[in-house]
Design a protein around this motif. Structure first.
Motif, PDB file in Angstrom:
ATOM      1  N   GLN A  40       6.328  -9.331   5.945  1.00  0.00           N
ATOM      2  CA  GLN A  40       5.638  -8.679   4.833  1.00  0.00           C
ATOM      3  C   GLN A  40       4.131  -8.679   5.042  1.00  0.00           C
ATOM      4  O   GLN A  40       3.452  -7.697   4.748  1.00  0.00           O
ATOM      5  CB  GLN A  40       5.990  -9.368   3.509  1.00  0.00           C
ATOM      6  N   ALA A  44       1.785  -5.380   5.229  1.00  0.00           N
ATOM      7  CA  ALA A  44       0.596  -5.200   4.387  1.00  0.00           C
ATOM      8  C   ALA A  44      -0.636  -4.923   5.243  1.00  0.00           C
ATOM      9  O   ALA A  44      -1.456  -4.048   4.913  1.00  0.00           O
ATOM     10  CB  ALA A  44       0.386  -6.430   3.515  1.00  0.00           C
ATOM     11  N   PRO A 114       1.028  -3.631  -0.689  1.00  0.00           N
ATOM     12  CA  PRO A 114       2.475  -3.856  -0.613  1.00  0.00           C
ATOM     13  C   PRO A 114       2.823  -5.341  -0.696  1.00  0.00           C
ATOM     14  O   PRO A 114       2.412  -6.125   0.141  1.00  0.00           O
ATOM     15  CB  PRO A 114       2.865  -3.274   0.741  1.00  0.00           C
ATOM     16  N   MET A 115       3.562  -5.713  -1.734  1.00  0.00           N
ATOM     17  CA  MET A 115       3.950  -7.109  -1.944  1.00  0.00           C
ATOM     18  C   MET A 115       5.426  -7.355  -1.608  1.00  0.00           C
ATOM     19  O   MET A 115       5.770  -8.379  -1.058  1.00  0.00           O
ATOM     20  CB  MET A 115       3.700  -7.511  -3.398  1.00  0.00           C
ATOM     21  N   TRP A 119       6.276  -1.760  -2.096  1.00  0.00           N
ATOM     22  CA  TRP A 119       5.922  -1.743  -3.509  1.00  0.00           C
ATOM     23  C   TRP A 119       4.958  -2.865  -3.821  1.00  0.00           C
ATOM     24  O   TRP A 119       5.055  -3.969  -3.291  1.00  0.00           O
ATOM     25  CB  TRP A 119       7.175  -1.883  -4.373  1.00  0.00           C
ATOM     26  N   GLY A 120       4.035  -2.555  -4.725  1.00  0.00           N
ATOM     27  CA  GLY A 120       3.064  -3.556  -5.133  1.00  0.00           C
ATOM     28  C   GLY A 120       2.266  -3.058  -6.309  1.00  0.00           C
ATOM     29  O   GLY A 120       2.414  -1.923  -6.764  1.00  0.00           O
TER      30      GLY A 120
END
Length: 137
Positions: A40, A44, A114-115, A119-120
Motif C-alpha cells: 500500500q 501511494a 490512497p489508503m 480509495w482514500g
C-alpha cells in the motif's frame, strides 16, 4: 490415584502438540499485514509521483508561448486520468507567479491519498508542478 492424577497433569502441562500450528497462524497473519502495508505504501508513492509528474508536465505545457494556462490544466487532467484514474484529476488549479526569481506557471493538484487500494480521503494530498513561463522579448 494421586500419582496417576499427578502424571496426567504433568503430561498435560508439558504437552505442546498443536502449538506450532497456532504460532504459524499468528506469524502468518503478522507477515501478511506487513506485506500488505508495504504494498500500500508503494502504491501511494506511485500515485503521488505520477500526479507530481503530470502536474509538472502540465505546467510545462501551459508555460509554452503558444499555449494557454487552460491547455496546461487540460494536459494535466489527461495525463492523470490516463495513468491513475479520473477521481484523481478533479481539483486542478493553475497560477502565474514568481518562482526562484523568474515568472513561472504553477499547476497544483489536490487529490485523494490512497489508503486502502486506490480509495482514500478526498483532497488529502497536494502536489505542485512549476515551469518557467516563456515570454517574447
Amino acid at each position: 490415584m494421586k500419582a496417576v492424577l499427578g502424571r496426567v497433569l504433568e503430561r498435560v502441562r508439558h504437552e505442546e502438540s498443536g502449538s506450532a500450528v497456532v504460532e504459524f497462524v499468528f506469524v502468518g497473519i503478522l507477515l501478511t499485514f506487513l506485506t500488505l502495508g508495504v504494498l500500500q505504501l508503494g502504491l501511494a508513492l506511485h500515485v503521488r509521483n505520477t500526479i507530481q509528474d503530470a502536474a509538472s508536465e502540465g505546467a510545462r505545457w501551459g508555460a509554452l508561448i503558444d499555449s494557454t494556462p487552460a491547455d496546461g490544466v487540460q494536459r494535466t487532467k489527461e495525463l492523470i486520468t490516463t495513468a491513475v484514474g479520473e477521481q484523481y484529476a478533479k481539483d486542478i488549479s493553475i497560477a502565474s507567479q514568481q518562482w526562484m526569481g523568474a515568472p513561472a506557471t504553477v499547476i497544483t493538484v489536490k487529490a485523494p491519498l490512497p489508503m486502502i487500494g486506490l480509495w482514500g480521503p478526498a483532497s488529502s494530498m497536494e502536489v505542485s508542478g512549476h515551469a518557467a513561463t516563456e515570454v517574447l522579448n
